[in-house]
Scaffold this motif. Structure first.
Motif, PDB file in Angstrom:
ATOM      1  N   ALA A  48      15.149  51.512 -59.934  1.00  0.00           N
ATOM      2  CA  ALA A  48      14.338  50.801 -58.931  1.00  0.00           C
ATOM      3  C   ALA A  48      14.761  51.204 -57.527  1.00  0.00           C
ATOM      4  CB  ALA A  48      14.490  49.291 -59.112  1.00  0.00           C
ATOM      5  N   GLY A  49      16.076  51.366 -57.325  1.00  0.00           N
ATOM      6  CA  GLY A  49      16.578  51.793 -56.019  1.00  0.00           C
ATOM      7  C   GLY A  49      16.104  53.181 -55.645  1.00  0.00           C
ATOM      8  N   ALA A  50      16.088  54.087 -56.622  1.00  0.00           N
ATOM      9  CA  ALA A  50      15.611  55.450 -56.351  1.00  0.00           C
ATOM     10  C   ALA A  50      14.147  55.444 -55.921  1.00  0.00           C
ATOM     11  CB  ALA A  50      15.801  56.323 -57.582  1.00  0.00           C
ATOM     12  N   ALA A  51      13.343  54.623 -56.603  1.00  0.00           N
ATOM     13  CA  ALA A  51      11.925  54.505 -56.221  1.00  0.00           C
ATOM     14  C   ALA A  51      11.786  53.913 -54.821  1.00  0.00           C
ATOM     15  CB  ALA A  51      11.186  53.635 -57.246  1.00  0.00           C
ATOM     16  N   LEU A  52      12.576  52.866 -54.522  1.00  0.00           N
ATOM     17  CA  LEU A  52      12.529  52.249 -53.199  1.00  0.00           C
ATOM     18  C   LEU A  52      13.004  53.214 -52.114  1.00  0.00           C
ATOM     19  CD1 LEU A  52      13.832  48.656 -54.005  1.00  0.00           C
ATOM     20  CD2 LEU A  52      11.509  49.298 -53.294  1.00  0.00           C
ATOM     21  N   PHE A  53      14.025  54.021 -52.451  1.00  0.00           N
ATOM     22  CA  PHE A  53      14.515  55.034 -51.507  1.00  0.00           C
ATOM     23  C   PHE A  53      13.399  55.983 -51.108  1.00  0.00           C
ATOM     24  CE2 PHE A  53      16.190  59.178 -50.458  1.00  0.00           C
ATOM     25  CZ  PHE A  53      17.271  58.911 -49.630  1.00  0.00           C
ATOM     26  N   LEU A  54      12.693  56.512 -52.111  1.00  0.00           N
ATOM     27  CA  LEU A  54      11.604  57.456 -51.828  1.00  0.00           C
ATOM     28  C   LEU A  54      10.468  56.800 -51.059  1.00  0.00           C
ATOM     29  CD1 LEU A  54      11.446  59.395 -55.215  1.00  0.00           C
ATOM     30  CD2 LEU A  54      12.269  60.250 -53.011  1.00  0.00           C
ATOM     31  N   ILE A  55      10.097  55.604 -51.455  1.00  0.00           N
ATOM     32  CA  ILE A  55       9.004  54.899 -50.775  1.00  0.00           C
ATOM     33  C   ILE A  55       9.365  54.642 -49.315  1.00  0.00           C
ATOM     34  CG2 ILE A  55       7.763  52.700 -50.656  1.00  0.00           C
ATOM     35  CD1 ILE A  55       7.947  52.673 -53.773  1.00  0.00           C
ATOM     36  N   ALA A  56      10.596  54.146 -49.075  1.00  0.00           N
ATOM     37  CA  ALA A  56      11.030  53.851 -47.710  1.00  0.00           C
ATOM     38  C   ALA A  56      11.099  55.118 -46.865  1.00  0.00           C
ATOM     39  CB  ALA A  56      12.392  53.155 -47.729  1.00  0.00           C
ATOM     40  N   ALA A  57      11.675  56.189 -47.428  1.00  0.00           N
ATOM     41  CA  ALA A  57      11.815  57.436 -46.676  1.00  0.00           C
ATOM     42  C   ALA A  57      10.447  57.996 -46.292  1.00  0.00           C
ATOM     43  CB  ALA A  57      12.604  58.458 -47.497  1.00  0.00           C
ATOM     44  N   ILE A  58       9.517  58.006 -47.238  1.00  0.00           N
ATOM     45  CA  ILE A  58       8.176  58.547 -46.960  1.00  0.00           C
ATOM     46  C   ILE A  58       7.430  57.666 -45.962  1.00  0.00           C
ATOM     47  CG2 ILE A  58       5.922  59.018 -47.992  1.00  0.00           C
ATOM     48  CD1 ILE A  58       7.512  59.882 -50.548  1.00  0.00           C
ATOM     49  N   ALA A  59       7.537  56.342 -46.147  1.00  0.00           N
ATOM     50  CA  ALA A  59       6.827  55.423 -45.253  1.00  0.00           C
ATOM     51  C   ALA A  59       7.339  55.536 -43.821  1.00  0.00           C
ATOM     52  CB  ALA A  59       6.972  53.990 -45.755  1.00  0.00           C
ATOM     53  N   VAL A  60       8.658  55.539 -43.651  1.00  0.00           N
ATOM     54  CA  VAL A  60       9.236  55.630 -42.307  1.00  0.00           C
ATOM     55  C   VAL A  60       8.934  56.991 -41.682  1.00  0.00           C
ATOM     56  CG1 VAL A  60      11.433  55.690 -41.046  1.00  0.00           C
ATOM     57  CG2 VAL A  60      11.015  53.914 -42.747  1.00  0.00           C
ATOM     58  N   PHE A  61       8.986  58.035 -42.492  1.00  0.00           N
ATOM     59  CA  PHE A  61       8.715  59.383 -41.972  1.00  0.00           C
ATOM     60  C   PHE A  61       7.265  59.524 -41.500  1.00  0.00           C
ATOM     61  CE2 PHE A  61       7.282  63.779 -42.772  1.00  0.00           C
ATOM     62  CZ  PHE A  61       8.106  64.442 -41.883  1.00  0.00           C
ATOM     63  N   THR A  62       6.327  58.926 -42.209  1.00  0.00           N
ATOM     64  CA  THR A  62       4.910  59.149 -41.894  1.00  0.00           C
ATOM     65  C   THR A  62       4.324  58.141 -40.908  1.00  0.00           C
ATOM     66  OG1 THR A  62       4.269  57.863 -43.849  1.00  0.00           O
ATOM     67  CG2 THR A  62       4.427  60.258 -44.108  1.00  0.00           C
ATOM     68  N   VAL A  63       4.931  56.956 -40.765  1.00  0.00           N
ATOM     69  CA  VAL A  63       4.324  55.925 -39.922  1.00  0.00           C
ATOM     70  C   VAL A  63       4.235  56.388 -38.461  1.00  0.00           C
ATOM     71  CG1 VAL A  63       6.477  54.680 -39.356  1.00  0.00           C
ATOM     72  CG2 VAL A  63       4.306  53.442 -39.465  1.00  0.00           C
ATOM     73  N   ARG A  64       3.073  56.187 -37.852  1.00  0.00           N
ATOM     74  CA  ARG A  64       2.791  56.476 -36.446  1.00  0.00           C
ATOM     75  C   ARG A  64       2.895  57.959 -36.067  1.00  0.00           C
ATOM     76  NH1 ARG A  64       2.025  52.535 -32.788  1.00  0.00           N
ATOM     77  NH2 ARG A  64       2.358  50.404 -33.491  1.00  0.00           N
ATOM     78  N   ARG A  65       2.882  58.865 -37.025  1.00  0.00           N
ATOM     79  CA  ARG A  65       2.983  60.284 -36.658  1.00  0.00           C
ATOM     80  C   ARG A  65       1.792  60.725 -35.812  1.00  0.00           C
ATOM     81  NH1 ARG A  65       5.394  64.672 -40.556  1.00  0.00           N
ATOM     82  NH2 ARG A  65       3.230  64.885 -41.133  1.00  0.00           N
TER      83      ARG A  65
END
Length: 195
Positions: A48-65
């Motif tokens: 679950a942590g690995a999935a959350l890691f990927l989701i958080a990283a992608i979301a933070v990277f893409t937000v407001r680009r």
């Protein structure tokens, strides 16, 4: 932009500054969490942590680009009257704004391991990785366009250099200031002129 002298802070430094403060406590919380069996068990917690890691990283990277690119493309050249804020000053200001909730977030991540081991810590680490990736992305844009992006620090609310309060970016030459493209420290002393 108004008359008189004013300060400018590097956009990439503001983005990059909280990355380490999210990454390392996240890694530590996840490490502590792995030692706790938890209600779900370690295997489910880590997955679950690995999935959350990927989701958080992608979301933070893409937000407001899109907003970053709009501001970057419309940026004007910084005038001679501006003061370029040192990287250390910008990092200190960003982390000061972050620290009031970092300790509670870390403690909550550790405590949540008794339910789902390591998951919340990996979520924090993912947010840090996403910010670091966004700073690198900004660095690539700066190198491609041979400019550095700057913003007035008083416009940056809660460490968001592409928020609604930010009216415009300004640019300097690639060697201005003491931080290279992407906000990292320069390997050697560099000129600090605006141009």
């Amino acid at each position: 932009m108004g008359r008189g002298a004013y300060a400018l802070a590097r956009v990439a430094v503001i983005v990059r500054a909280p990355a380490g403060w999210l990454w390392w406590p996240g890694v530590l919380a996840a490490g502590v969490g792995v030692l706790v069996p938890g209600l779900t068990g370690r295997r489910i917690g880590v997955l679950a942590g690995a999935a959350l890691f990927l989701i958080a990283a992608i979301a933070v990277f893409t937000v407001r680009r899109k907003r970053y690119l709009e501001l970057a493309r419309a940026a004007s050249r910084a005038g001679k009257a501006v003061f370029l804020q040192d990287r250390a000053v910008t990092v200190r200001a960003c982390r000061r704004a972050l620290r009031w909730w970092l300790l509670p977030a870390f403690l909550a991540a550790v405590a949540s391991s008794f339910a789902v081991p390591a998951a919340a810590g990996m979520l924090m680490a993912g947010a840090g990785a996403g910010l670091w990736g966004k700073a690198l992305w900004l660095g690539r844009w700066e190198r491609t366009n041979d400019v550095l992006l700057w913003v007035r620090p008083e416009w940056v609310a809660r460490g968001r250099p592409a928020g609604k309060t930010v009216r415009a970016y300004q640019t300097t030459g690639i060697v201005a200031g003491d931080a290279g493209p992407g906000g990292a420290r320069r390997g050697r002393a560099a000129p600090v002129a605006a141009r």
